[in-house]
Scaffold this motif. Structure first.
Motif, PDB file in Angstrom:
ATOM      1  N   MET A   1       0.845  -1.174   0.000  1.00  0.00           N
ATOM      2  CA  MET A   1       0.000   0.000   0.000  1.00  0.00           C
ATOM      3  C   MET A   1       0.892   1.239   0.000  1.00  0.00           C
ATOM      4  O   MET A   1       1.766   1.375   0.844  1.00  0.00           O
ATOM      5  CB  MET A   1      -0.887  -0.035   1.234  1.00  0.00           C
ATOM      6  N   PRO A   2       0.683   2.137  -0.921  1.00  0.00           N
ATOM      7  CA  PRO A   2       1.510   3.348  -0.957  1.00  0.00           C
ATOM      8  C   PRO A   2       1.241   4.251   0.248  1.00  0.00           C
ATOM      9  O   PRO A   2       0.116   4.417   0.678  1.00  0.00           O
ATOM     10  CB  PRO A   2       1.081   4.052  -2.242  1.00  0.00           C
ATOM     11  N   CYS A   4       2.683   8.062   1.722  1.00  0.00           N
ATOM     12  CA  CYS A   4       3.517   9.249   1.508  1.00  0.00           C
ATOM     13  C   CYS A   4       4.061   9.732   2.842  1.00  0.00           C
ATOM     14  O   CYS A   4       3.302  10.115   3.730  1.00  0.00           O
ATOM     15  CB  CYS A   4       2.703  10.369   0.853  1.00  0.00           C
ATOM     16  N   LEU A  14       7.565   8.400  -1.187  1.00  0.00           N
ATOM     17  CA  LEU A  14       6.556   7.358  -1.355  1.00  0.00           C
ATOM     18  C   LEU A  14       7.139   6.024  -0.898  1.00  0.00           C
ATOM     19  O   LEU A  14       8.194   5.604  -1.385  1.00  0.00           O
ATOM     20  CB  LEU A  14       6.113   7.274  -2.818  1.00  0.00           C
ATOM     21  N   LEU A  15       6.451   5.383   0.032  1.00  0.00           N
ATOM     22  CA  LEU A  15       6.869   4.085   0.548  1.00  0.00           C
ATOM     23  C   LEU A  15       5.800   3.055   0.236  1.00  0.00           C
ATOM     24  O   LEU A  15       4.605   3.364   0.252  1.00  0.00           O
ATOM     25  CB  LEU A  15       7.074   4.152   2.074  1.00  0.00           C
ATOM     26  N   ASP A  16       6.219   1.832  -0.012  1.00  0.00           N
ATOM     27  CA  ASP A  16       5.291   0.727  -0.247  1.00  0.00           C
ATOM     28  C   ASP A  16       5.235  -0.112   1.025  1.00  0.00           C
ATOM     29  O   ASP A  16       6.047  -1.019   1.220  1.00  0.00           O
ATOM     30  CB  ASP A  16       5.761  -0.110  -1.437  1.00  0.00           C
ATOM     31  N   ARG A  18       3.571  -2.724   3.748  1.00  0.00           N
ATOM     32  CA  ARG A  18       2.739  -3.926   3.817  1.00  0.00           C
ATOM     33  C   ARG A  18       2.391  -4.185   5.282  1.00  0.00           C
ATOM     34  O   ARG A  18       3.153  -3.802   6.168  1.00  0.00           O
ATOM     35  CB  ARG A  18       3.486  -5.143   3.265  1.00  0.00           C
ATOM     36  N   LEU A  89       8.347  -2.694   5.032  1.00  0.00           N
ATOM     37  CA  LEU A  89       9.001  -2.241   3.788  1.00  0.00           C
ATOM     38  C   LEU A  89       9.750  -3.364   3.062  1.00  0.00           C
ATOM     39  O   LEU A  89      10.441  -3.097   2.075  1.00  0.00           O
ATOM     40  CB  LEU A  89      10.004  -1.121   4.094  1.00  0.00           C
ATOM     41  N   HIS A  91       9.167  -5.431   0.876  1.00  0.00           N
ATOM     42  CA  HIS A  91       8.950  -5.604  -0.567  1.00  0.00           C
ATOM     43  C   HIS A  91       9.144  -4.303  -1.344  1.00  0.00           C
ATOM     44  O   HIS A  91       8.867  -4.264  -2.531  1.00  0.00           O
ATOM     45  CB  HIS A  91       7.549  -6.159  -0.826  1.00  0.00           C
ATOM     46  N   ASP A  92       9.625  -3.249  -0.672  1.00  0.00           N
ATOM     47  CA  ASP A  92       9.814  -1.959  -1.328  1.00  0.00           C
ATOM     48  C   ASP A  92      11.279  -1.809  -1.743  1.00  0.00           C
ATOM     49  O   ASP A  92      12.137  -1.531  -0.900  1.00  0.00           O
ATOM     50  CB  ASP A  92       9.407  -0.820  -0.380  1.00  0.00           C
ATOM     51  N   SER A  95      13.082   1.588  -0.718  1.00  0.00           N
ATOM     52  CA  SER A  95      13.222   2.037   0.673  1.00  0.00           C
ATOM     53  C   SER A  95      14.690   2.089   1.070  1.00  0.00           C
ATOM     54  O   SER A  95      15.524   1.369   0.519  1.00  0.00           O
ATOM     55  CB  SER A  95      12.455   1.120   1.617  1.00  0.00           C
TER      56      SER A  95
END
Length: 166
Positions: A1-2, A4, A14-16, A18, A89, A91-92, A95
């Motif tokens: 989920m993005p 900010c 922007l971070l992804d 989970r 993070l 899977h980002d 990051s």
């Protein structure tokens, strides 16, 4: 989920994020991330003499005001918060922790505290602020449907201290 992450003087990051895995807290315990035990002190009366119980044994009280214990608690909460961010993070690829995540496995049991401290230093080097960790943990808590005393305490620790330990 993005997510900010606001920046004070530049564009948001922007971070992804989970959600945390089920059993995250138990995973931390199994790998040695355990809350410190508060020290004990002797109870004393108004004249400074030790208080004794009915059997004549000295009464001991938990000393949560002990400076060493408070520092250990702050570091414990810092490690939980940083590990929560690392897991969220994982899977980002963009990051600041992307290079710190073990490729095939997580660190061995005895190395999680050192790993958490390394992750913290990586975030500091990447320019993260105490508020960044707080905002990320708040969002992770929401994403994970998690109401955790540990994350709340970690958040409070960061918002109250305004400084880093490590």
């Amino acid at each position: 989920m993005p997510f900010c992450l606001p920046r004070p003087h530049s564009d948001p990051v922007l971070l992804d994020l989970r959600p945390l895995p089920l059993g995250f807290q138990q995973l931390l315990k199994r790998h040695g991330i355990i809350a410190p035990t508060p020290p004990m002190r002797l109870a004393r009366d108004s004249h400074g003499k030790p208080v004794k119980d009915a059997q004549g044994q000295p009464v001991r009280l938990i000393d949560e005001t002990n400076d060493t214990y408070q520092n250990e608690c702050e570091l414990y909460h810092q490690r939980i918060a940083v590990l929560a961010v690392a897991f969220a993070l994982r899977h980002d690829p963009t990051s600041p922790l992307a290079g710190c995540w073990p490729v095939l496995q997580q660190p061995p049991v005895g190395e999680w505290t050192a790993w958490a401290d390394q992750l913290f230093e990586t975030l500091v080097s990447a320019g993260w602020l105490a508020g960044d960790l707080l905002a990320s943990c708040t969002e992770i808590t929401r994403l994970s449907n998690l109401i955790s005393d540990r994350l709340v305490a970690a958040q409070a620790s960061f918002s109250d201290s305004g400084s880093s330990t490590g």
